[in-house]
Design an enzyme around this catalytic site. Sequence first.
Site, mmCIF file in Angstrom:
data_model
loop_
_atom_site.group_PDB
_atom_site.id
_atom_site.type_symbol
_atom_site.label_atom_id
_atom_site.label_comp_id
_atom_site.label_asym_id
_atom_site.label_seq_id
_atom_site.Cartn_x
_atom_site.Cartn_y
_atom_site.Cartn_z
ATOM 1 N N GLY A 53 0.866 -1.188 0.000
ATOM 2 C CA GLY A 53 0.000 0.000 0.000
ATOM 3 C C GLY A 53 0.894 1.226 0.000
ATOM 4 N N ARG A 80 10.478 -0.821 -4.056
ATOM 5 C CA ARG A 80 9.386 -0.892 -5.049
ATOM 6 C C ARG A 80 9.359 0.450 -5.792
ATOM 7 N NH1 ARG A 80 3.717 -2.921 -3.007
ATOM 8 N NH2 ARG A 80 3.511 -3.599 -5.197
ATOM 9 N N ASP A 118 -1.193 4.913 -6.464
ATOM 10 C CA ASP A 118 0.207 4.732 -6.059
ATOM 11 C C ASP A 118 1.076 5.887 -6.523
ATOM 12 O OD1 ASP A 118 -1.062 1.876 -6.275
ATOM 13 O OD2 ASP A 118 0.645 1.750 -4.887
HETATM 14 C C1 LIG Z 1 -3.690 3.582 -0.470
HETATM 15 S S1 LIG Z 1 -2.560 3.087 -1.631
HETATM 16 C C2 LIG Z 1 -3.081 1.477 -1.977
HETATM 17 C C3 LIG Z 1 -2.631 1.041 -3.324
HETATM 18 O O1 LIG Z 1 -1.482 0.188 -3.229
HETATM 19 C C4 LIG Z 1 -1.830 -1.055 -3.780
HETATM 20 O O2 LIG Z 1 -0.781 -1.714 -4.408
HETATM 21 P P1 LIG Z 1 0.026 -2.842 -3.573
HETATM 22 O O3 LIG Z 1 -0.971 -3.661 -2.833
HETATM 23 O O4 LIG Z 1 0.769 -3.612 -4.667
HETATM 24 O O5 LIG Z 1 0.980 -2.086 -2.670
HETATM 25 C C5 LIG Z 1 -2.922 -0.719 -4.779
HETATM 26 O O6 LIG Z 1 -2.405 -0.144 -5.940
HETATM 27 C C6 LIG Z 1 -3.720 0.242 -3.956
HETATM 28 O O7 LIG Z 1 -4.629 1.038 -4.649
#
Ligand SMILES: CSC[C@H]1O[C@H](OP(=O)(O)O)[C@H](O)[C@@H]1O
Length: 339
Positions: free
Chosen positions: A53, A89, A229
């Site tokens: 996140g 990342r 993101d």
């Molecule tokens: C509040 S940002 C959350 C955002 O991050 C997630 O990606 P990941 O689980 O790979 O870190 C996803 O894009 C969410 O919308």
Amino acid sequence: MTVREPLRPVLYDDARDLVRLLDQKALPAEERWLELSTADAVAAAIKDLTVRGAPAIGVAAAYALAVEARRGAGPERLRAAADLLARARPTAVNLAWAVRRMSARLGAPAADVLAEAHAIRDEDEAACRRIGALGAPLVPARARVLTHCNAGALATAGYGTALGVVRAAVESGNAISVFADETRPFLQGARLTAWELHRDGIPVTLLTDGMAGWLMARGEIGCVVVGADRIAANGDVANKIGTYALAVLAAHHRLPFYVAAPWSTVDLATPTGADIPIEERGADEVVMLAGQRIAPVGVPARYPAFDVTPAALVTAIVTERGVVRAPHAAGLAALASTR
Ligand SMILES: CSC[C@H]1O[C@H](OP(=O)(O)O)[C@H](O)[C@@H]1O
């Protein structure tokens, strides 16, 4: 809505100088906390999605640098740790933003470095609550809100961005319910969003990826609210893979498509979505499911972990500084000078 202990996936153990992470690979089966004492371990946890996140990984990186400082790391070690964390990342700009902000304090006493990490955490949760307050009025009465991936408390310092809008709408008395896309292959929707909302007593129904279009065609979805993101200067939005398809479907069905994100996700130094680095993750994450192979050996797979939704498909971007509608570039530029 059930009032539970607020969900915060990244904590700092002040007595033992440890970063505590809720292991998001173990949910929903187990609530397991990892206790980490080095930046290397936190960087690995960011990379393998133990913590994920955009805002949450920024907070985790901030505490990783604080724990290094509190454990006596010198300038060279701190610089190396900052670089390792920033590279964990590439897409979520919050990670690089948090590392950059912490790096400006790494020469200060360790207590001040930790205070900066606490500030990053506190500011993010406050931003999420403000995003909720500004976004809730946008949600139609008794709407079924479609969301994708997890942009909840688990993805932030607490309260959530897209799910912050959901929580605030519920808290305002709007009897909404949520459709959560499972979000293959990491299943953030099935394992995290469904768990988080069910835990709070917010009505949530799980969808497999690909169902949303048909439910939109049947009039069963009132709006879409997702996280982000990285938001480019022109309003293009990088978010979990599958978001772009939902935006196209929402436009076709004339449904509002909202993006909820803190200002730390806005990257005015990135002109357009074409300039956003898209993380490519390993094929094994696609062909393996819960330890079982689901595709023949020898069949290749792709996993771009994010996609980019053009600003033209975004009804509004909800930040704690304000709500931005088209023309998005001008709206974002206007908010840049506010606090
Ligand atoms: C509040 S940002 C959350 C955002 O991050 C997630 O990606 P990941 O689980 O790979 O870190 C996803 O894009 C969410 O919308």
